[in-house]
Write an enzyme that holds these catalytic residues in place. Structure first.
Site, PDB file in Angstrom:
ATOM      1  N   HIS A 133       0.861  -1.183   0.000  1.00  0.00           N
ATOM      2  CA  HIS A 133       0.000   0.000   0.000  1.00  0.00           C
ATOM      3  C   HIS A 133       0.894   1.229   0.000  1.00  0.00           C
ATOM      4  CE1 HIS A 133      -2.874   2.937   1.639  1.00  0.00           C
ATOM      5  NE2 HIS A 133      -3.849   2.095   1.346  1.00  0.00           N
ATOM      6  N   ASP A 175       3.005  -4.664   8.041  1.00  0.00           N
ATOM      7  CA  ASP A 175       1.715  -3.998   7.875  1.00  0.00           C
ATOM      8  C   ASP A 175       0.634  -5.060   8.026  1.00  0.00           C
ATOM      9  OD1 ASP A 175      -0.595  -2.752   7.086  1.00  0.00           O
ATOM     10  OD2 ASP A 175       0.205  -1.954   5.209  1.00  0.00           O
ATOM     11  N   GLN A 193      -4.546  -5.701   6.904  1.00  0.00           N
ATOM     12  CA  GLN A 193      -5.448  -6.654   6.266  1.00  0.00           C
ATOM     13  C   GLN A 193      -5.367  -8.042   6.876  1.00  0.00           C
ATOM     14  OE1 GLN A 193      -7.676  -5.741   4.139  1.00  0.00           O
ATOM     15  NE2 GLN A 193      -6.937  -3.705   3.595  1.00  0.00           N
ATOM     16  N   LYS A 234     -10.813  -1.180  10.109  1.00  0.00           N
ATOM     17  CA  LYS A 234     -10.879  -2.388   9.294  1.00  0.00           C
ATOM     18  C   LYS A 234     -11.234  -3.613  10.125  1.00  0.00           C
ATOM     19  CE  LYS A 234      -7.449  -0.637   6.000  1.00  0.00           C
ATOM     20  NZ  LYS A 234      -8.318  -0.365   4.853  1.00  0.00           N
ATOM     21  N   CYS A 241      -4.622   2.228  -3.891  1.00  0.00           N
ATOM     22  CA  CYS A 241      -3.418   2.789  -3.251  1.00  0.00           C
ATOM     23  C   CYS A 241      -2.221   1.863  -3.447  1.00  0.00           C
ATOM     24  CB  CYS A 241      -3.655   3.053  -1.769  1.00  0.00           C
ATOM     25  SG  CYS A 241      -4.877   4.330  -1.449  1.00  0.00           S
TER      26      CYS A 241
END
Length: 407
Positions: free
Chosen positions: A119, A196, A199, A222, A362
């Site tokens: 991202h 990261d 997700q 999220k 993104c």
């Protein structure tokens, strides 16, 4: 239908004369009533500035805020609550690491390694840091399934590598990357490893201690929590030696006319009045996830992803990107329809009450690597159903007809 839908008011409505089918969970998730009520209750009864007041309401707000830190610590398997820093979102957390750690400890000629699937939040800050410090930004590329292969890990992470920062799950392809192996390789050459988890944390069991991640980031919105609250996990020893990212109230120890000493971590990185209501919402979101069970969530999503891959693969003129093995994916599928712009696909689906995401997500460098300008993206959470996927598939079958292609 499944038993969770009634807990989510936003899912119980209609658009364009159709029941709402929400398939944009990789962008943000809907909020259950328990989270909405917890936030409402905080602002009705417990709203005060934490850490600063000696009166009962401020003490209560402080307890709720610091209690949220402990809930997050337990949820991701961190060793200490002081290793949990509250930020606005994963983007702010990654910028904090880049500009506080990266600008301080990188030297000319050092290497930063990220993947081509990152991202922009885990890419642009490193571009800026590399430029400022004279460091080199290197990329791990993907195999035909959209996963980082072992050969890339072994060849790209070298003795010159000082920082490795990768996504655990691609927000475009949904592919699950081998982050444990990447972390081990980074540590073997003396580099720090950043993950990261925006997700991954909402969808699968994550343990930062077991992974041995040096830093990890994710966003509350999220994972059923409100927007404006996110988390930076960092090993205490690293946070201690980093300079503050923002300066001002609540991150100081003492201030004189010409110098300042800073508070201990994590307060050193939490300047200004914090989003206590967001922390309360995040606490309740984690409680809801724990009640459902993260293993249950993962199982539901695997079944939905497998079903969706099967249904979408049956549709003529459709291209699905990345692996078609649901075991290697979280609940994200990117696809395109021949001769139809993704934005047109989304508009036609919207007429049936179906919400998906389109664009570059993104991730411009990944789009170029895949040789496409944009994709359609359907992403699932545990409150989605096979009926939702049936509606998506039926809608997609009509897209080319709408535009006069006949089939």
């Amino acid at each position: 239908m499944n038993k969770y839908i009634e807990d989510f008011p936003a899912l119980n409505q209609e658009f364009n004369g159709h029941r709402f089918v929400y398939l944009d969970n990789a962008a943000t998730t809907q909020k259950p009533v328990s989270v909405i009520n917890a936030i409402d209750d905080y602002y009705r009864k417990n709203n005060a500035n934490p850490h600063r007041g000696a009166y009962a309401l401020s003490v209560k707000a402080t307890e709720l805020y610091e209690g949220a830190r402990e809930v997050v610590r337990d949820f991701i398997g961190a060793e200490k609550s002081k290793e949990i820093v509250f930020v606005r979102n994963a983007t702010e957390a990654l910028n904090l690491i880049a500009f506080s750690y990266g600008l301080t400890f990188l030297n000319p000629g050092d290497e930063i390694v990220i993947s081509i699937a990152e991202h922009h939040s885990n890419l642009v800050p490193w571009q800026q840091v590399a430029k400022a410090k004279g460091a080199e930004l290197k990329y791990l590329y993907l195999n035909e399934e959209g996963i980082i292969p072992k050969e890339e890990i072994e060849s790209k992470i070298t003795s010159n590598t000082k920082i490795v920062s990768v996504t655990q799950v691609s927000n475009v392809l949904g592919t699950i990357n081998p982050v444990k192996e990447i972390i081990e390789k980074a540590h073997s050459v003396g580099a720090i490893a950043i993950v990261d988890m925006a997700q991954s944390v909402p969808h699968m069991k994550v343990d930062v201690t077991s992974l041995d991640a040096d830093f990890a980031v994710f966003s509350g919105h999220k994972m059923l929590a409100p927007m404006g609250i996110g988390v930076l996990y960092g090993k205490e020893a690293l946070l201690e030696k980093m300079p503050p990212f923002l300066c001002g109230g609540d991150m100081i120890e003492y201030v004189w006319e010409q110098k300042t000493t800073f508070a201990e971590v994590p307060q050193k990185f939490e300047a200004g009045t914090q989003n206590v209501g967001g922390a309360v919402g995040l606490t309740e979101a984690i409680k809801y996830i724990n009640k459902v069970g993260i293993e249950t969530i993962e199982a539901i999503e695997k079944e939905l992803t497998s079903y969706a891959l099967e249904k979408l693969s049956e549709i003529p003129h459709i291209t699905i990107y990345g692996t078609k093995d649901a075991a290697k994916k979280a609940g994200v599928i990117s696809f395109n329809i021949d001769d139809v712009h993704p934005h047109d696909v989304a508009t036609i689906l919207d007429s049936y009450g179906i919400g998906i995401r389109t664009g570059h997500h993104c991730a411009n460098p990944l789009m170029r690597y895949m040789q496409v300008n944009a994709t359609c993206r359907a992403s699932f959470y545990f409150y989605n159903t096979k009926e939702d996927i049936d509606d998506l598939a039926n809608g997609l079958k009509n897209v080319r007809k709408w535009l006069g292609y006949g089939s």
